[in-house]
Design a protein around this motif. Structure first.
Motif, PDB file in Angstrom:
ATOM      1  N   CYS A  38      51.180  42.525  41.683  1.00 53.86           N
ATOM      2  CA  CYS A  38      49.837  42.974  42.042  1.00 53.86           C
ATOM      3  C   CYS A  38      49.958  43.908  43.244  1.00 53.86           C
ATOM      4  CB  CYS A  38      48.944  41.788  42.394  1.00 53.86           C
ATOM      5  SG  CYS A  38      48.726  40.602  41.048  1.00 53.86           S
ATOM      6  N   ASP A  39      49.765  45.188  43.009  1.00 51.23           N
ATOM      7  CA  ASP A  39      49.919  46.183  44.066  1.00 51.23           C
ATOM      8  C   ASP A  39      49.004  47.351  43.726  1.00 51.23           C
ATOM      9  OD1 ASP A  39      50.787  47.498  46.307  1.00 51.23           O
ATOM     10  OD2 ASP A  39      52.907  47.289  45.875  1.00 51.23           O
ATOM     11  N   GLY A  40      48.931  48.298  44.597  1.00 50.38           N
ATOM     12  CA  GLY A  40      48.113  49.471  44.352  1.00 50.38           C
ATOM     13  C   GLY A  40      47.866  50.229  45.642  1.00 50.38           C
ATOM     14  N   ALA A  41      47.216  51.383  45.525  1.00 48.48           N
ATOM     15  CA  ALA A  41      46.928  52.213  46.697  1.00 48.48           C
ATOM     16  C   ALA A  41      46.094  51.415  47.696  1.00 48.48           C
ATOM     17  CB  ALA A  41      46.196  53.477  46.271  1.00 48.48           C
ATOM     18  N   PHE A  42      46.485  51.516  48.953  1.00 46.61           N
ATOM     19  CA  PHE A  42      45.791  50.766  50.000  1.00 46.61           C
ATOM     20  C   PHE A  42      45.135  51.727  50.982  1.00 46.61           C
ATOM     21  CE2 PHE A  42      45.952  48.929  54.325  1.00 46.61           C
ATOM     22  CZ  PHE A  42      45.100  47.845  54.135  1.00 46.61           C
ATOM     23  N   THR A  43      43.855  51.488  51.246  1.00 45.33           N
ATOM     24  CA  THR A  43      43.127  52.263  52.245  1.00 45.33           C
ATOM     25  C   THR A  43      42.843  51.366  53.435  1.00 45.33           C
ATOM     26  OG1 THR A  43      42.065  53.596  50.521  1.00 45.33           O
ATOM     27  CG2 THR A  43      41.070  53.631  52.719  1.00 45.33           C
ATOM     28  N   PRO A  44      43.451  51.660  54.584  1.00 44.28           N
ATOM     29  CA  PRO A  44      43.239  50.776  55.731  1.00 44.28           C
ATOM     30  C   PRO A  44      41.813  50.887  56.262  1.00 44.28           C
ATOM     31  CG  PRO A  44      44.464  52.732  56.386  1.00 44.28           C
ATOM     32  CD  PRO A  44      44.347  52.775  54.890  1.00 44.28           C
ATOM     33  N   PRO A  45      41.362  49.882  56.983  1.00 43.72           N
ATOM     34  CA  PRO A  45      40.028  49.962  57.589  1.00 43.72           C
ATOM     35  C   PRO A  45      39.998  51.004  58.698  1.00 43.72           C
ATOM     36  CG  PRO A  45      41.209  48.038  58.396  1.00 43.72           C
ATOM     37  CD  PRO A  45      42.057  48.629  57.304  1.00 43.72           C
ATOM     38  N   LEU A 100      45.130  41.066  58.197  1.00 40.59           N
ATOM     39  CA  LEU A 100      45.961  40.894  56.993  1.00 40.59           C
ATOM     40  C   LEU A 100      45.133  41.114  55.741  1.00 40.59           C
ATOM     41  CD1 LEU A 100      48.644  39.962  55.634  1.00 40.59           C
ATOM     42  CD2 LEU A 100      47.757  37.618  55.782  1.00 40.59           C
ATOM     43  N   PHE A 101      45.718  41.877  54.790  1.00 40.57           N
ATOM     44  CA  PHE A 101      45.094  42.130  53.499  1.00 40.57           C
ATOM     45  C   PHE A 101      46.062  41.735  52.389  1.00 40.57           C
ATOM     46  CE2 PHE A 101      43.047  44.884  56.507  1.00 40.57           C
ATOM     47  CZ  PHE A 101      41.714  44.983  56.095  1.00 40.57           C
ATOM     48  N   ILE A 102      45.506  41.274  51.267  1.00 39.51           N
ATOM     49  CA  ILE A 102      46.315  40.913  50.104  1.00 39.51           C
ATOM     50  C   ILE A 102      45.721  41.564  48.865  1.00 39.51           C
ATOM     51  CG2 ILE A 102      45.003  38.775  49.710  1.00 39.51           C
ATOM     52  CD1 ILE A 102      47.598  37.511  48.653  1.00 39.51           C
ATOM     53  N   ASN A 103      46.589  41.997  47.963  1.00 36.83           N
ATOM     54  CA  ASN A 103      46.147  42.463  46.649  1.00 36.83           C
ATOM     55  C   ASN A 103      46.359  41.326  45.665  1.00 36.83           C
ATOM     56  OD1 ASN A 103      45.972  43.670  44.039  1.00 36.83           O
ATOM     57  ND2 ASN A 103      46.310  45.675  44.981  1.00 36.83           N
ATOM     58  N   GLY A 107      42.142  43.531  43.347  1.00 40.01           N
ATOM     59  CA  GLY A 107      41.960  44.531  44.389  1.00 40.01           C
ATOM     60  C   GLY A 107      42.353  43.975  45.741  1.00 40.01           C
ATOM     61  N   TRP A 108      42.219  44.804  46.754  1.00 40.34           N
ATOM     62  CA  TRP A 108      42.574  44.392  48.106  1.00 40.34           C
ATOM     63  C   TRP A 108      41.429  43.621  48.747  1.00 40.34           C
ATOM     64  CZ3 TRP A 108      47.347  44.814  50.047  1.00 40.34           C
ATOM     65  CH2 TRP A 108      48.224  45.722  49.451  1.00 40.34           C
ATOM     66  N   ARG A 109      41.770  42.571  49.470  1.00 35.86           N
ATOM     67  CA  ARG A 109      40.757  41.821  50.227  1.00 35.86           C
ATOM     68  C   ARG A 109      41.349  41.356  51.550  1.00 35.86           C
ATOM     69  NH1 ARG A 109      41.582  36.268  49.799  1.00 35.86           N
ATOM     70  NH2 ARG A 109      42.981  35.602  48.106  1.00 35.86           N
ATOM     71  N   LEU A 137      51.068  42.731  50.339  1.00 38.12           N
ATOM     72  CA  LEU A 137      50.397  42.443  51.601  1.00 38.12           C
ATOM     73  C   LEU A 137      50.413  43.686  52.490  1.00 38.12           C
ATOM     74  CD1 LEU A 137      52.100  39.027  52.489  1.00 38.12           C
ATOM     75  CD2 LEU A 137      49.833  39.317  51.471  1.00 38.12           C
ATOM     76  N   ARG A 138      49.422  43.809  53.352  1.00 38.16           N
ATOM     77  CA  ARG A 138      49.420  44.797  54.414  1.00 38.16           C
ATOM     78  C   ARG A 138      48.909  44.125  55.686  1.00 38.16           C
ATOM     79  NH1 ARG A 138      51.392  46.889  50.671  1.00 38.16           N
ATOM     80  NH2 ARG A 138      51.166  49.013  49.857  1.00 38.16           N
ATOM     81  N   MET A 139      49.625  44.370  56.785  1.00 37.95           N
ATOM     82  CA  MET A 139      49.142  43.960  58.102  1.00 37.95           C
ATOM     83  C   MET A 139      48.803  45.228  58.864  1.00 37.95           C
ATOM     84  SD  MET A 139      51.545  40.699  59.184  1.00 37.95           S
ATOM     85  CE  MET A 139      50.328  39.916  60.255  1.00 37.95           C
ATOM     86  N   VAL A 140      47.573  45.316  59.352  1.00 35.42           N
ATOM     87  CA  VAL A 140      47.042  46.548  59.925  1.00 35.42           C
ATOM     88  C   VAL A 140      46.692  46.340  61.395  1.00 35.42           C
ATOM     89  CG1 VAL A 140      45.237  48.304  59.745  1.00 35.42           C
ATOM     90  CG2 VAL A 140      46.080  47.178  57.675  1.00 35.42           C
ATOM     91  N   VAL A 141      47.184  47.229  62.248  1.00 33.18           N
ATOM     92  CA  VAL A 141      46.757  47.267  63.643  1.00 33.18           C
ATOM     93  C   VAL A 141      45.376  47.912  63.680  1.00 33.18           C
ATOM     94  CG1 VAL A 141      47.239  48.191  65.933  1.00 33.18           C
ATOM     95  CG2 VAL A 141      49.131  47.437  64.468  1.00 33.18           C
TER      96      VAL A 141
END
Length: 336
Positions: A38-45, A100-103, A107-109, A137-141
């Motif tokens: 489960c992956d895909g394009a990620f748009t950070p906040p 932290l975000f997970i797909n 989708g991403w949440r 997963l994405r961890m965003v500053v």
């Protein structure tokens, strides 16, 4: 008539077993298929700006963020940890918010957030989805929306894993022969001045193990600040996606400490109920760690000069010190 009666009886028994849930258990069926991704394009906040003025100046340098993959059973809680730093000296980002975000394939949440500590680390709890899979997963500053990537690796309970060292096992460079691994090997990898070459049939080796439904676990003695470089190398070589684990500190990456670091991680996987089906390495530290984790020598495969040492299996049956995985790939392909 007797044969017709037998056929009818067999049909009825088969239908009854199917209706009552006979046949392979769902858990067994899960064990027999590769993990879906489960992956895909990620748009950070959007950026929120930094809380502390000093961190605004710090973030003018390049970001050197990293995170460890987490290997976990379905519907189980675990902590995801990231390390956040900037600049050529990798200065830690202190006391700033990370999200932290997970797909989860829908989708991403967002999962949660935390503040980095004085070591630039943030830890966020997550509960794995109930279905096995590879969840990006994405961890965003939040201050500047820079991010680091990883995976929540969720094999089924009792799932089979295959362990792969990287340097000297999948690559042709042997850290045991490098006098100063930080300045002569790891630093050039970090800055892109050196790209390790893969052993012949290294990718096919990992692919064959995954095809036989063993989730790849890349357990390396590289330090945490080479996590993204390691991901990039595996992706550029078209290796199957699996769990990647680097050391949490520079001291763990030292030759005298790496066996204990690897042993501890492997034992943590066993404690979660996973089966370590096989392990591949090149160094005596690999042999030591795999044995300490209870992996049989018959399932421990060593390439290079240590092939066959201490009862392990060489990369090739006759010339145990050969420098190709071709024979092992052929053996796996010939298995039923």
């Amino acid at each position: 008539m007797p044969r017709s009666w037998f056929a009818l009886s067999l049909s009825l028994l088969t239908a009854f077993a199917t209706a009552c849930g006979g046949g392979p258990e769902p858990e067994l069926a899960e064990l027999q298929r590769p993990l879906a991704s489960c992956d895909g394009a990620f748009t950070p906040p959007a950026k929120t700006g930094f809380r502390h003025f000093a961190n605004r100046l710090l973030a003018l340098g390049p970001a050197w963020h990293s995170m460890q993959d987490v290997v976990i059973t379905p519907a189980t809680a675990e902590t995801v940890e990231g390390k956040f730093a900037y600049g050529s000296i990798s200065k830690d980002l202190e006391h700033e918010q990370v999200q932290l975000f997970i797909n989860d394939c829908a989708g991403w949440r967002a999962v949660g957030s935390a503040e980095t500590d004085s070591d630039g680390r943030a830890r966020i709890a997550v509960t794995a989805p109930s279905s096995p899979g590879l969840y990006a997963l994405r961890m965003v500053v939040r201050g500047d929306a820079t991010a680091t990537a990883g995976y929540l690796v969720v094999p089924p309970r009792g799932g089979r894993l295959t362990v792969f060292d990287i340097d000297g096992t999948l690559t042709t460079s042997d850290t045991e022969l490098v006098k100063d691994i930080f300045t002569e090997l790891f630093e050039p990898i970090l800055h892109g001045t050196y790209t390790p070459m893969a052993y012949p049939f290294a990718r096919e080796l990992v692919t064959e193990r995954e095809r036989r439904s063993a989730v790849p676990i890349f357990l390396t003695g590289r330090p945490y600040w080479l996590t993204q470089s390691s991901r990039d190398w595996l992706a550029s070589g078209h290796f199957p996606t699996g769990g990647l684990h680097t050391t949490d500190s520079n001291s763990e990456a030292l030759p005298g400490n790496v066996a204990a670091y690897k042993t501890a991680f492997l034992r943590s996987l066993l404690a979660k109920g996973f089966v370590l089906e096989a392990a591949y390495g090149n160094a005596t530290t690999d042999i030591e760690a795999y044995a300490a984790a209870g992996i049989p020598k018959a399932a421990t495969y060593i390439i290079g000069t240590n092939g066959g040492k201490d009862g392990t299996q060489g990369a090739c049956a006759v010339n145990k010190t050969c420098k190709t995985w071709s024979e092992e790939v052929g053996r796996l392909r010939a298995l039923p």
